[in-house]
Motif scaffolding. Structure first.
Motif, PDB file in Angstrom:
ATOM      1  N   ILE A 268      56.310 100.929  64.641  1.00  0.00           N
ATOM      2  CA  ILE A 268      56.513  99.659  65.968  1.00  0.00           C
ATOM      3  C   ILE A 268      57.808  99.499  65.807  1.00  0.00           C
ATOM      4  CG2 ILE A 268      55.970  97.606  66.863  1.00  0.00           C
ATOM      5  CD1 ILE A 268      52.866  98.658  65.926  1.00  0.00           C
ATOM      6  N   PHE A 269      58.271  98.978  64.473  1.00  0.00           N
ATOM      7  CA  PHE A 269      59.287  97.884  65.026  1.00  0.00           C
ATOM      8  C   PHE A 269      60.242  98.915  64.369  1.00  0.00           C
ATOM      9  CE2 PHE A 269      56.453  94.225  64.826  1.00  0.00           C
ATOM     10  CZ  PHE A 269      56.297  94.046  65.554  1.00  0.00           C
ATOM     11  N   GLY A 270      60.995  99.369  64.177  1.00  0.00           N
ATOM     12  CA  GLY A 270      61.799 100.455  63.987  1.00  0.00           C
ATOM     13  C   GLY A 270      61.865 100.317  62.311  1.00  0.00           C
TER      14      GLY A 270
ATOM     15  N   ALA B 129      49.597  98.862  53.436  1.00  0.00           N
ATOM     16  CA  ALA B 129      48.192  99.149  53.735  1.00  0.00           C
ATOM     17  C   ALA B 129      48.228  99.872  55.811  1.00  0.00           C
ATOM     18  CB  ALA B 129      47.546  97.747  54.256  1.00  0.00           C
ATOM     19  N   PHE B 130      49.429  99.014  56.143  1.00  0.00           N
ATOM     20  CA  PHE B 130      49.703  99.114  57.843  1.00  0.00           C
ATOM     21  C   PHE B 130      50.778  99.996  57.987  1.00  0.00           C
ATOM     22  CE2 PHE B 130      46.506  95.275  57.244  1.00  0.00           C
ATOM     23  CZ  PHE B 130      45.649  96.181  57.805  1.00  0.00           C
TER      24      PHE B 130
ATOM     25  N   GLY C 252      57.159  89.037  60.306  1.00  0.00           N
ATOM     26  CA  GLY C 252      56.513  88.756  59.379  1.00  0.00           C
ATOM     27  C   GLY C 252      55.989  89.402  58.421  1.00  0.00           C
ATOM     28  N   LEU C 253      54.598  90.119  58.795  1.00  0.00           N
ATOM     29  CA  LEU C 253      53.769  90.733  58.067  1.00  0.00           C
ATOM     30  C   LEU C 253      54.551  92.349  57.010  1.00  0.00           C
ATOM     31  CD1 LEU C 253      50.545  90.554  59.524  1.00  0.00           C
ATOM     32  CD2 LEU C 253      51.692  89.779  57.496  1.00  0.00           C
ATOM     33  N   THR C 254      55.327  93.053  58.757  1.00  0.00           N
ATOM     34  CA  THR C 254      56.230  94.248  58.281  1.00  0.00           C
ATOM     35  C   THR C 254      57.468  94.463  57.456  1.00  0.00           C
ATOM     36  OG1 THR C 254      56.201  94.640  60.627  1.00  0.00           O
ATOM     37  CG2 THR C 254      57.142  95.843  59.928  1.00  0.00           C
TER      38      THR C 254
END
Length: 327
Positions: free
Chosen positions: A268-270, A261-262, A251-253
């Motif tokens: 990581i999730f493609g 920010a990240f 959800g954050l991605t």
């Protein structure tokens, strides 16, 4: 996450490691009139001796199963999860397709729910998964004469208002995170995770039998009903430490601000589209867990289970020796 994790099934406890239970009286604790007569020196024949044997009544034990922090967390998560799921459907309706790559390949979606016209000109709803098409008219794709992936009764708000759906979703998502962190911290500090949820080697060796018992609706009774079985432990640990974190991180991605920010989340999730797909799959895994959880609550004693999650007290019945146990 926290909403469906139960506390203290191993033993009833008040203070840490202090057993708390209440036992009812058994009928065989008191001699019958026949036994009293025989003890006074009167002779009884073999038939009288057989008649004099008392019938043991079950021992009723009240176990303090769920402590107050767990009960509060559980009931808070009930409305939170319902609103999150329904507002998530509203957001999905704005673009009713999922993709594995970082881009939207509209010709080859992983999943899509769309209205389509048949050769006869009739409007139908179709759900396509990995290229396989299913007619889901009336539920998904086309229902009540409207072209929408999920029907109005399944979304918050019911009308097509994407901005409001996002507001509902984001607000309750943070409530879920806060409640989840509270429960996780409590479960770790109180040793609920290691004491009640972590499966032992003996538990894992009994997976086959546990699966067979559940398939034929044979549930633990008596003393065994005080503890989680191996399937429960694996399900709760999986939801708490795998599914819930996956939902939160994906959800954050999907947020451009968070990605700035990240940026490692995208790696990581493609990509954002892949994260959206994983988020959707994790959500339906959670929905499946909730459905199975509610069914099991009903099958294993609805009122007893609900009472234990409201008051903390769970009733276990132990039959006399040689008899089957019942919880």
């Amino acid at each position: 996450m926290a909403s469906l994790i139960h506390e203290g099934t191993g033993t009833g406890q008040g203070q840490e490691n202090e057993p708390v239970s209440e036992l009812g009286m058994r009928a065989d604790q008191f001699p019958s009139k026949k036994e009293q007569t025989d003890s006074d020196g009167l002779t009884a024949n073999q038939g009288d001796v057989s008649d004099a044997r008392p019938v043991s009544a079950p021992v009723v034990e009240r176990v303090y199963r769920h402590r107050l922090p767990v009960r509060i967390s559980h009931w808070l998560n009930v409305p939170i999860l319902i609103i999150l799921i329904m507002s998530g459907f509203q957001i999905f309706n704005a673009h009713p397709a999922l993709y594995w790559d970082d881009r939207s390949d509209r010709e080859h979606p992983f999943l899509s729910i769309r209205p389509m016209k048949t050769e006869s000109g009739e409007m139908r709803g179709f759900t396509t998964i990995l290229g396989y098409k299913f007619d889901t008219t009336g539920v998904l794709g086309y229902s009540d004469g409207k072209r929408r992936a999920f029907p109005a009764w399944a979304t918050i708000p019911s009308a097509k208002v994407l901005a409001m759906g996002r507001q509902w979703h984001l607000f309750f998502a943070w409530l879920l995170v806060i409640n989840g962190l509270f429960f996780t911290a409590y479960a770790l500090i109180s040793r609920h995770v290691t004491r009640d949820l972590a499966p032992t080697g003996k538990d894992l060796r009994g997976i086959g039998k546990a699966v067979k018992d559940h398939l034929v609706l044979r549930h633990p009774t008596g003393e065994k009903a005080r503890r989680y079985n191996v399937l429960q432990k694996l399900a709760y640990v999986g939801v708490l430490f795998v599914v819930a974190p996956l939902i939160i991180l994906t959800g954050l991605t999907m947020s451009p601000t968070i990605d700035t920010a990240f940026p490692w989340l995208l790696t990581i999730f493609g990509g954002r589209q892949a994260a959206r797909t994983i988020h959707f799959i994790a959500c339906f895994t959670f929905v499946g867990f909730i459905v199975i959880h509610v069914v099991e609550v009903i099958l294993t004693g609805f009122f007893n289970n609900i009472r234990s999650m409201v008051t903390g007290w769970f009733v276990v019945k132990h039959e006399h020796e040689g008899a089957n146990h019942e919880a």
